[in-house]
Structures are given as structure tokens and as C-alpha cells.
Write a protein that holds these residues in place. Structure first.
Motif, short mmCIF file in Angstrom:
data_model
loop_
_atom_site.label_atom_id
_atom_site.label_comp_id
_atom_site.label_asym_id
_atom_site.label_seq_id
_atom_site.Cartn_x
_atom_site.Cartn_y
_atom_site.Cartn_z
N PHE A 499 -15.35 47.95 -7.33
CA PHE A 499 -15.16 46.73 -8.13
C PHE A 499 -14.25 47.00 -9.32
O PHE A 499 -14.01 48.16 -9.70
CB PHE A 499 -16.51 46.21 -8.62
N VAL A 500 -13.77 45.91 -9.92
CA VAL A 500 -12.97 46.00 -11.14
C VAL A 500 -13.78 45.44 -12.31
O VAL A 500 -14.30 44.32 -12.22
CB VAL A 500 -11.67 45.19 -11.03
N LEU A 501 -13.88 46.22 -13.36
CA LEU A 501 -14.35 45.69 -14.63
C LEU A 501 -13.10 45.25 -15.39
O LEU A 501 -12.29 46.09 -15.81
CB LEU A 501 -15.10 46.76 -15.43
N PRO A 502 -12.89 43.93 -15.55
CA PRO A 502 -11.62 43.46 -16.11
C PRO A 502 -11.60 43.47 -17.64
O PRO A 502 -12.62 43.25 -18.29
CB PRO A 502 -11.54 42.02 -15.58
N ASP A 503 -10.43 43.74 -18.18
CA ASP A 503 -10.17 43.55 -19.61
C ASP A 503 -11.20 44.27 -20.49
O ASP A 503 -11.77 43.69 -21.39
CB ASP A 503 -10.16 42.05 -19.92
N MET A 504 -11.39 45.57 -20.23
CA MET A 504 -12.40 46.35 -20.93
C MET A 504 -11.86 47.01 -22.20
O MET A 504 -10.73 47.53 -22.22
CB MET A 504 -12.96 47.45 -20.02
N GLN A 505 -12.68 47.00 -23.24
CA GLN A 505 -12.40 47.78 -24.44
C GLN A 505 -13.01 49.16 -24.26
O GLN A 505 -14.11 49.29 -23.72
CB GLN A 505 -13.05 47.14 -25.67
N ILE A 506 -12.31 50.20 -24.70
CA ILE A 506 -12.86 51.56 -24.65
C ILE A 506 -13.47 51.86 -26.01
O ILE A 506 -12.77 51.96 -27.02
CB ILE A 506 -11.78 52.58 -24.28
N ARG A 507 -14.80 51.96 -26.03
CA ARG A 507 -15.52 52.19 -27.28
C ARG A 507 -15.67 53.67 -27.60
O ARG A 507 -15.84 54.06 -28.75
CB ARG A 507 -16.91 51.55 -27.19
N PHE A 508 -15.66 54.50 -26.53
CA PHE A 508 -15.93 55.93 -26.72
C PHE A 508 -15.28 56.70 -25.57
O PHE A 508 -15.32 56.26 -24.42
CB PHE A 508 -17.45 56.15 -26.71
N LEU A 529 -21.05 49.61 -20.89
CA LEU A 529 -21.35 50.34 -19.66
C LEU A 529 -20.70 51.71 -19.75
O LEU A 529 -19.56 51.83 -20.21
CB LEU A 529 -20.81 49.60 -18.43
N ASP A 530 -21.44 52.74 -19.33
CA ASP A 530 -20.86 54.08 -19.29
C ASP A 530 -19.98 54.22 -18.06
O ASP A 530 -20.21 53.59 -17.02
CB ASP A 530 -21.97 55.14 -19.24
N ALA A 531 -18.98 55.09 -18.19
CA ALA A 531 -18.09 55.39 -17.06
C ALA A 531 -17.77 56.87 -17.08
O ALA A 531 -17.82 57.53 -18.12
CB ALA A 531 -16.82 54.56 -17.13
N ILE A 532 -17.44 57.41 -15.91
CA ILE A 532 -17.08 58.82 -15.80
C ILE A 532 -15.84 58.93 -14.92
O ILE A 532 -15.73 58.25 -13.89
CB ILE A 532 -18.24 59.67 -15.21
N LEU A 533 -14.88 59.73 -15.36
CA LEU A 533 -13.67 59.99 -14.58
C LEU A 533 -13.61 61.48 -14.30
O LEU A 533 -13.38 62.28 -15.22
CB LEU A 533 -12.43 59.54 -15.35
N PHE A 534 -13.87 61.87 -13.06
CA PHE A 534 -13.87 63.29 -12.70
C PHE A 534 -12.43 63.79 -12.55
O PHE A 534 -11.54 63.05 -12.14
CB PHE A 534 -14.66 63.51 -11.41
N SER A 535 -12.24 65.06 -12.90
CA SER A 535 -10.90 65.68 -12.85
C SER A 535 -9.88 64.75 -13.50
O SER A 535 -8.81 64.48 -12.96
CB SER A 535 -10.51 66.00 -11.40
N ALA A 536 -10.25 64.27 -14.67
CA ALA A 536 -9.51 63.19 -15.33
C ALA A 536 -8.05 63.53 -15.59
O ALA A 536 -7.18 62.65 -15.55
CB ALA A 536 -10.21 62.82 -16.64
N PHE A 537 -7.76 64.80 -15.85
CA PHE A 537 -6.42 65.13 -16.31
C PHE A 537 -5.54 65.70 -15.20
O PHE A 537 -4.48 66.25 -15.44
CB PHE A 537 -6.53 66.06 -17.52
#
Length: 584
Positions: A499-508, A529-537
Motif C-alpha cells: 500500500f501507499v501512505l500518501p503525503d507523509m511527514q517524516i517526524r523521526f 506510524l513507524d516504518a523501517i527501511l532495510f539496507s536503506a543506503f
């Protein structure tokens, strides 16, 4: 038309959402079933009609299991197997060194143990012996056994199986693509034989073994006897099906669905020990089979002792299982280090050669044969093209390949072998192995590229990212996660809900672990909502989100349940992102 106006995301992909007909079907499902919009969007994408929703959400083997006798040689294979059991004959199991081979062997060993019969396990060393039966091993086994069962291998092993003839009977239980002629075995049960209709071509070897045990159970009942409980063996079939990237459709879906239930009971010492050493705090899902447990079982065959994974899966002792699981965990960590080095070298070489052709390939001196398949998979994911990675040593190279949907790599590799450009090679549509003479490497890859181009390989850029719809943070609940899980299992050919979470602000945003990025995002209305991006870089997403400077983003990913210190929370496992300003 792109979804939310995203023609090129941070990873260069176009986003594609549900079409009008799919959206109408989803709305109809909501009205007919009362289920959440997000779940109905997934069911509509999977083509589930309103009247079939209940059955789809609870798949059973009773309705989906095929008749084992629909496979050629099945009755003969099961009858010979039971003859060996009743006659107290000496039985050997010759298995491939991957998860499918190990699980197939464990199925047979467990079943035989329950009827009081021992079996010899033989798994060839990947480096010293290579894939499948070989003449010395088969000759030695035939001298000491009456029946040899070759699992997840053997369909192309004409000479090794002929070496056993006269001393022992050989039964092959396999799923790899067959050639026009079969080896001189007593039975070759394989849904991918040339003379099969292909209806069960999606089965892995462990599923073929399971069907043989179903047939054996039927023959036992006809003779007035009762066999072991086959349902208790489904944890092994589920693990093999997911780890071997078999498409999760038809009976495969039921096998994995039921197998995960068995696994949740924690009754198999090997899988319990493996789950504990991997620090799984919950009952495994199909994701854990493919990305947590499977790689650890595979580690022995890749860089350690070849039979370690099979022995762990068949193990009865909790103490022994724990020791083997710890050993496999260490080997898996070593495998990751080796893979990282080979991957960097392979990517650099492939980029220099060019990533826009029908085939992406790389070959390097001394690259470990145990990791070339994983690296090929990474190259395939990065380029959306069939990929081959080869380790060279002496006059030969041993390699592994991975394909993309719609391109039959196994058939192309087999064609190459028949033309004399490979020493040997085979596999199935999505994965294949090969051995090539160093002097023929370049012409072999050129010819393979030509064959794959004829199938349409290399015609597109990065694969479109397919999405099930928009989801707001407030709707991302534990209950929704449980409902979406019921529409699974997800894996090959059945992608998980995204799914897409649209137009999100990044708080942290904070780096965690080995290059991952932890986020807290908000819809601006007070819901986070928390999110995780693995191998982000490893991609442009990590830097863009970490240094967001207040930019709002559309965030695409899959809902996940995070277990931490006994508490369950929902998080988004990120796959892609795009600046919200792309909408328009």
C-alpha cells in the motif's frame, strides 16, 4: 497511467495501482462480505470472487490436493518404497544440498523412523562433487543398499544412475526440468518430465515427496495397514516450497498455509532450534521461511558441511538440534560476508559490461560456488533481467542463474548444454545451474543472451511497482494485519499486499542495525506510524528520507507486525518512496 502521478520513484520505478475493473471488484467485495477495503483490494487483485472468499481465506488440502497417481511412475515408486519397508531392505536417500533437498530427505527419514526403519542420508559436497548424483557416490551407495531414493535431483543423471543398476533400484523424486530421455531408474516421478502435462509443474521436490507418501499411505490402507500422520510433516513441505521460490498458487498455497500451522506448534526440534537461534519471537510466516529460516538451512550446503541442514530438519534430539542450529547460524553469518564481497565485484563487472541487455552476467576467479546463486538473485532484482554469476577455478566455471517472470532460464540453459557450449546445466524456469569450460565462457554467455532475447528478456527498465491502494496510518491496525495474513501465504507469483501512505511527514529518522533506517511518519492529523527501511543506503531512498528537510513523501510498502519486549506494534516495511510533489 501511473499511480499518484509517480512515473519515476526514488528507485526509478513507475507506480501502478488497481485498474478500474479491479477497483469495482474490490468495492463489490466490500459490499458483499463486509471485509475491510484493504483486504478486499488484495482479494480483487488475486481474482477471488465474492462466493469464494471464505474458501480462499481458509485453503484446505482436502479440496486442493491433487491425486498423486496423476503423476507418471507414482504408483510404481510408492510400491517399491513400501516393498523396501516391509522387506526391511537397506534404504539410502541421496539429496540435493539446498533447503528443498534437505526438507525432502527429512520427510523420508522422519516417515521411515516412524515405521521403525533407518535410512542412510547422502548429500554431495557442493565444491567437491557438485549438484546431483555422481558415479562414485552412486556406485558406493548401491553396493551397500537395496533402494536409493534421489530427491530434488536425478532427472538428468543418466550415467550415475546407470552405475547403480544391477546392484540397487533407484527411484527419482524431483521437479527439475527433464530432457527428452529419462535415466534408467525404476521410477522417475517429476511434474516437469517432458511427457507430463505441466499441471503440477509448480511443485517443489518436497511436495513431490509428500505426494509419494500420500500414495504410499493409500497403498498401505488398501492392504489393511496404517501409516504415519502426514499432516504433521507439512512444516517441512511449507519450508521447502517457500525457500525454493515455488509459486504460491493452487495446492502450494494450501501446503504452506497448513504447514505454517504445524510449525506454530513447535514440535520439530530442528525448526524450533533454528527459530530460537534466529531470535524469532512469533510463529513463523512465509516471509520468515524465505528470509530467516531458509538461508540458515542453506548455509551448510553453501559453505559448510553439506548434510547439516538435512540432518537438522530430521533431528529428534533437542540438544543436538540446538548445536546444529548454532553451527548453521555461524555459517550463515560467514556466508553473508562472502556474499557481500562477491556481490560488490559482480555488480561492478556487470555494470562495466552493461545492464541493458537481455542477460546480466559476471564471472570471477575463486568466487565461492555457495554464494553465486544469491548474488545472481540480487543482480536480477536490481536489473529486472535474467542474471548469471559464475565462479572460475582452473579450466572450469560453476555458476548459478535467476530469471524473471515470463523467461524460462532452465530451458535456455539446457539448450546451451545440448549445443555443447556448457559441460552441463539444468534447472527450472526461474533458476538454473551450470558448469562451463573457461574457454567457452564468452561464447556461451553470448548464445544464452541470444536465446533469452528471443523470449523477450531485457525489453524493459526497472519493473513497475504494483500497489493495492492507498492506506492511511489510522487504518494500519493489528487486526488488519491479521486479516491480510489470512489472504496469504505470499511469495513467488503471489506478491504480498503493498500500500501507499500518501503525503507523509517524516517526524523521526534514525539509522539502526547494519545500515537500516527507522522512521516515524505522520499524516499531519495526529496519527503516527513507524516504518523501517532495510539496507536503506543501498539505494537512493535512505539518504533522501534521512535528509528529508521537511519534504513530504508518498511511502510504499507492506504492513508488518513488529515484536519487541513482548509488545506487538504495526510498522510499514518500506519498499519505495517518492516526493509527494510528484502528484499531478
Amino acid at each position: 497511467m501511473s499511480y499518484l502521478g509517480v512515473e519515476s520513484s526514488l528507485t526509478g520505478r513507475r507506480w501502478v495501482g488497481p485498474g478500474p475493473e479491479q477497483a469495482r471488484q474490490a468495492e463489490a467485495l466490500v459490499q458483499r462480505t463486509g471485509l475491510p477495503n484493504a483486504l478486499c483490494a488484495v482479494l480483487a487483485r488475486l481474482g477471488v470472487e465474492a462466493g469464494a472468499v471464505d474458501d480462499y481465506l481458509a485453503p484446505t488440502l482436502r479440496t486442493l490436493l491433487p491425486d498423486p497417481r496423476s503423476l507418471k511412475d507414482m504408483e510404481r515408486a510408492a510400491a517399491r518404497f513400501l516393498q523396501a519397508v516391509r522387506g526391511r531392505e537397506r534404504i539410502a536417500v541421496f539429496a540435493d544440498y539446498d533447503v528443498d533437498g534437505g526438507a525432502s530427505a527429512a520427510l523420508l527419514i522422519d516417515w521411515l523412523r516412524q515405521v521403525g526403519r533407518p535410512a542412510t542420508l547422502y548429500v554431495p559436497d557442493r565444491i567437491d562433487e557438485g549438484y546431483g548424483p555422481n558415479v562414485p557416490a552412486m556406485t558406493a551407495l548401491a553396493a551397500e543398499h537395496d533402494l536409493i531414493l534421489c530427491v530434488d535431483c536425478g532427472t538428468l543423471s543418466h550415467e550415475p544412475i546407470a552405475a547403480a543398476k544391477g546392484a540397487a533400484d533407484v527411484v527419482v523424486l524431483d521437479h527439475h526440468l527433464g530432457s527428452e530421455t529419462l535415466p534408467e531408474a525404476l521410477a522417475v516421478v517429476n511434474p516437469n518430465r517432458q511427457d507430463e502435462d505441466g499441471a503440477l509443474a509448480h511443485l517443489c521436490a518436497a511436495a513431490v515427496v509428500f505426494l509419494m507418501l500420500v500414495e504410499a499411505g493409500r497403498q498401505m490402507r488398501e492392504a489393511g495397514a496404517q501409516g504415519p500422520d502426514l499432516m504433521a510433516l507439512l512444516d517441512l513441505v511449507a519450508l521447502a516450497t517457500v525457500a525454493d521460490v515455488a509459486p504460491l498458487k493452487g495446492v502450494n498455497r494450501a501446503l504452506v498455509h497448513q504447514g505454517l500451522k504445524v510449525m506454530a506448534r513447535r514440535s520439530r526440534p530442528g525448526l524450533v532450534a533454528l527459530s530460537d537461534v534466529a531470535r524469532l519471537e512469533r510463529a513463523p510466516s512465509s516471509y520468515h521461511l524465505g528470509y530467516v529460516l531458509g538461508p540458515r538451512v542453506n548455509a551448510g550446503g553453501r559453505i559448510g558441511k553439506a548434510d547439516l541442514g538435512a540432518r537438522l530438519l530430521a533431528c529428534e534430539s533437542e540438544h543436538e538440534a540446538r548445536a546444529m542450529a548454532e553451527q548453521l547460524d555461524i555459517l550463515n553469518a560467514e556466508r553473508r560476508e562472502i556474499e557481500t564481497a562477491v556481490r560488490a565485484a559482480a555488480v561492478a563487472q556487470a555494470e562495466e559490461r552493461g545492464l541493458d541487455g537481455p542477460l546480466v552476467w559476471a564471472a570471477g576467479e575463486g568466487w565461492h560456488p555457495g554464494v553465486v546463486g544469491i548474488v545472481a538473485s540480487r543482480l536480477k532484482e536490481q536489473t529486472n533481467r535474467p542474471s548469471i554469476v559464475i565462479g572460475l577455478e582452473g579450466d572450469e566455471g560453476k555458476g548459478s542463474g535467476r530469471s524473471v517472470p515470463g523467461v524460462d532460464l532452465g530451458a535456455a540453459i539446457q539448450r546451451l548444454a545440448s549445443e555443447g557450449l556448457l559441460i552441463k546445466g539444468g534447472g527450472h524456469k526461474m533458476a538454473a545451474g551450470l558448469t562451463v569450460a573457461r574457454e567457452k565462457l564468452e561464447p556461451a554467455m553470448a548464445r544464452l543472451s541470444e536465446l533469452l532475447e528471443r523470449q523477450g528478456a531485457g525489453q524493459g527498465g526497472p519493473a513497475d511497482l504494483r500497489l493495492d491502494g492507498v492506506l492511511m496510518p489510522g487504518a494500519a491496525t493489528l487486526e488488519l494485519c491479521e486479516q491480510l495474513e489470512r489472504a496469504g501465504p505470499y511469495g513467488a507469483a503471489v506478491s504480498g499486499p503493498r500500500f501507499v501512505l500518501p503525503d507523509m511527514q517524516i517526524r523521526f529518522a534514525k539509522r539502526v542495525g547494519q545500515g537500516h533506517l527507522k522512521l516515524t511518519v505522520s499524516d499531519g492529523l495526529g496519527t503516527n506510524l513507524d516504518a523501517i527501511l532495510f539496507s536503506a543506503f543501498d539505494s537512493p531512498i535512505g539518504p533522501a528520507l534521512e535528509d528529508h528537510k521537511g519534504t513530504r513523501f508518498h511511502l510504499a510498502g507492506k504492513l508488518d507486525v513488529n515484536f519487541w519486549q513482548g509488545r506487538s506494534t504495526v510498522q510499514l516495511r518500506l519498499d519505495d518512496a517518492a516526493p509527494a510533489s510528484t502528484e499531478g
